[in-house]
Motif scaffolding. Structure first.
Motif, short mmCIF file in Angstrom:
data_model
loop_
_atom_site.label_atom_id
_atom_site.label_comp_id
_atom_site.label_asym_id
_atom_site.label_seq_id
_atom_site.Cartn_x
_atom_site.Cartn_y
_atom_site.Cartn_z
N LEU A 157 0.83 -1.21 0.00
CA LEU A 157 0.00 0.00 0.00
C LEU A 157 0.86 1.25 0.00
O LEU A 157 0.59 2.21 -0.72
N ARG A 158 1.94 1.22 0.76
CA ARG A 158 2.84 2.38 0.84
C ARG A 158 3.50 2.65 -0.52
O ARG A 158 3.65 3.80 -0.94
N LEU A 183 2.24 1.85 -3.47
CA LEU A 183 1.21 2.35 -4.36
C LEU A 183 0.93 3.83 -4.11
O LEU A 183 0.60 4.58 -5.03
N GLN A 184 1.04 4.24 -2.85
CA GLN A 184 0.76 5.63 -2.51
C GLN A 184 1.92 6.57 -2.85
O GLN A 184 1.70 7.69 -3.32
N SER A 185 3.16 6.12 -2.63
CA SER A 185 4.30 7.01 -2.76
C SER A 185 5.24 6.69 -3.91
O SER A 185 6.02 7.54 -4.34
N ASP A 241 -8.23 -0.65 2.55
CA ASP A 241 -7.65 0.46 1.79
C ASP A 241 -6.81 -0.05 0.62
O ASP A 241 -6.78 0.56 -0.45
N LEU A 242 -6.15 -1.20 0.78
CA LEU A 242 -5.39 -1.78 -0.33
C LEU A 242 -6.33 -2.28 -1.42
O LEU A 242 -6.05 -2.12 -2.62
N ARG A 285 -7.28 0.56 -3.55
CA ARG A 285 -6.13 0.99 -4.36
C ARG A 285 -5.93 0.08 -5.57
O ARG A 285 -5.56 0.54 -6.65
#
Length: 487
Positions: free
Chosen positions: A255-256, A258-260, A298-299, A302
């Protein structure tokens, strides 16, 4: 190698223009697209294509009306007609106008690719009788003309020009990785790596190292720095198969990323920035896993930006004969004996439930390529291999009496005694009854299960009267009450 050419694709459906155009460009052709007859006329002059692929129903007229004049003005051009008006009249008109090929919609991209190759071979053939096979990579790895697969194609067409995250959903064996490969190979990242990783095939304690890499000394046995799948896929596509089996701690790190767009390797301190497209796939119910606290919500959101639902093979039975023949061709290209598929065999394959989906069909075609002694695979050969319990009884097309006759014929044609002498009549009858005693109970049981134990419906499906059915059930010790779907 098949010759390459200049191709003009005309269709008012932009998705069709996009996916057909990209598939042809990937094969090395120069392609222009348009959506109207007016644009078509202009490009015929300025682009001078070798092949015109055109729809019939266009916004400013009938795409077939001027085909004869186009061929008269440009005698070297080949015209391939696409049409959703799948009528005999359309096919006849296309032929009368001089079209090289007519493909009804929905069409299969591999079939269109073969038509393009054939047209170019015809134009470029210098030696009479010379045959050149089409490039096996000319088409996409996806095969099927069913409505369900056409929807998959349309979704692929919409996502190949962007980097949106894709979640491919479907049962095991439906070809989820093939969808991911098609999206990669048709998109702007096709010159970069396509890297696949199966979460279910990697020990949980090694998944983070496999994805993000590790530094020397990060754990016992880490003797050198190793790049993970994210780094290996730099600039390209990372396919995360069986994403539902990813451990929660790895989900958090994913997830991190995908976000950053950044991560640190196992045992590392410096952030590593990557540019990859993520395509995930699963055969599991992710919302159910979320409710069980086994998957991050949340994943899920995403990953599920663009979902692609890949149908089970039993949900697109019309594609089975096309797929079966495709896999026989692939088997022959791999050096196995070349086999043809009889029409009755194709029908029987379409009636099977295919619990293993496309993968099971491919394995069966490979097996038949080796085991079938004849050049043409018949329904009888297929029936010997497919489990009767997975064939829908309403499609058997045989009564019990026809089954008796088929078993007797098989015994007469295939069995001998002694030093090769044909079986005598009495011996044949004994063997016939022995074979029937194995096959007939299966047919009776599965038919009754399909109608929830209703003897009247079962007798109708089997082509026998109810009294005969009752006697056979008694003879085989079968209880209709126990032969219901839920039992």
């Amino acid at each position: 190698m098949s010759p390459k050419g200049r191709i003009l694709v005309v269709d008012d459906d932009q998705a069709i223009c996009m996916v057909v155009g990209e598939a042809l460009r990937r094969s090395g052709h120069k392609v222009k697209t348009s959506g109207t007859i007016a644009e078509r006329s202009q490009l015929l002059r300025s682009f001078a294509p070798d092949i015109l692929i055109t729809d019939v129903k266009l916004p400013d007229g009938d795409g077939l009306d001027d085909v004869a004049n186009i061929i008269e003005r440009c005698p070297d051009i080949s015209v391939i007609i696409l049409s959703a008006q799948n009528t005999l009249n359309t096919a006849v008109r296309a032929t009368e106008k001089g079209a090289f090929e007519y493909l009804p919609k929905p069409f299969d991209l591999n079939e269109l690719s073969r038509a393009v190759s054939d047209a170019l071979l015809k134009k470029h053939k210098d030696v009479e009788g010379q045959e050149q096979p089409a490039d096996e990579n000319d088409g996409l790895p996806l095969v099927g003309r069913s409505a369900a697969m056409q929807e998959v194609y349309r979704t692929i067409a919409r996502v190949i020009s962007n980097d949106l995250t894709i979640l491919v959903l479907g049962e095991s064996g439906t070809g989820k990785e093939l969808v991911a490969e098609a999206i990669h190979n048709l998109g702007r990242r096709r010159t970069k790596p396509f890297v696949a990783i199966n979460m279910a095939a990697i020990p949980r304690e090694l998944i983070e190292s496999e994805l993000f890499g590790h530094e020397k000394g990060a754990f016992t046995g880490a003797q050198a720095r190793t790049a993970g799948k994210f780094e290996q896929a730099q600039g390209g596509t990372l396919f995360l198969d069986e994403i539902g089996d990813m451990p929660m701690e790895a989900q958090t790190r994913l997830l991190r990323v995908l976000q950053s767009g950044e991560f640190t390797s196992v045992g590392g301190n410096n952030p590593i920035r990557v540019d990859v497209r993520i395509i995930a796939a699963t055969n599991q119910d992710l919302p159910s896993l979320i409710s069980q606290n086994k998957f991050r919500e949340d994943l899920y959101y995403r990953l599920n930006v663009v979902p692609i639902h890949l149908p089970a093979l039993r949900e697109r039975r019309d594609d089975v004969p096309l797929l079966a023949r495709h896999f026989l061709d692939l088997a022959a290209n791999d050096g196995l004996p070349r086999k043809m598929l009889a029409e009755d065999a194709a029908r029987l394959l379409s009636q099977y439930s295919w619990p293993g989906n496309v993968r099971e069909l491919q394995n069966l075609m490979q097996r038949l390529s080796v085991l079938c002694r004849e050049d043409v695979i018949s329904a009888g050969v297929v029936r010997q291999i497919l489990p009767a319990s997975q064939i829908s009884p309403e499609h058997y097309g045989e009564s019990v009496e026809q089954l008796r006759s088929a078993v007797r014929t098989w015994a007469r044609e295939n069995l001998t005694v002694g030093s090769g002498a044909t079986m005598a009549s009495g011996e044949e009858d004994i063997l016939h009854e022995a074979l029937l005693s194995v096959v007939e109970p299966v047919l009776l049981k599965e038919t009754l299960r399909s109608v929830d134990g209703n003897q009247i419906k079962a007798a109708q499906l089997l082509g026998i009267n109810r009294n005969t059915l009752r006697k056979k059930l008694t003879d085989y010790g079968l209880d209709p009450a126990e032969l219901r779907r839920g039992d």
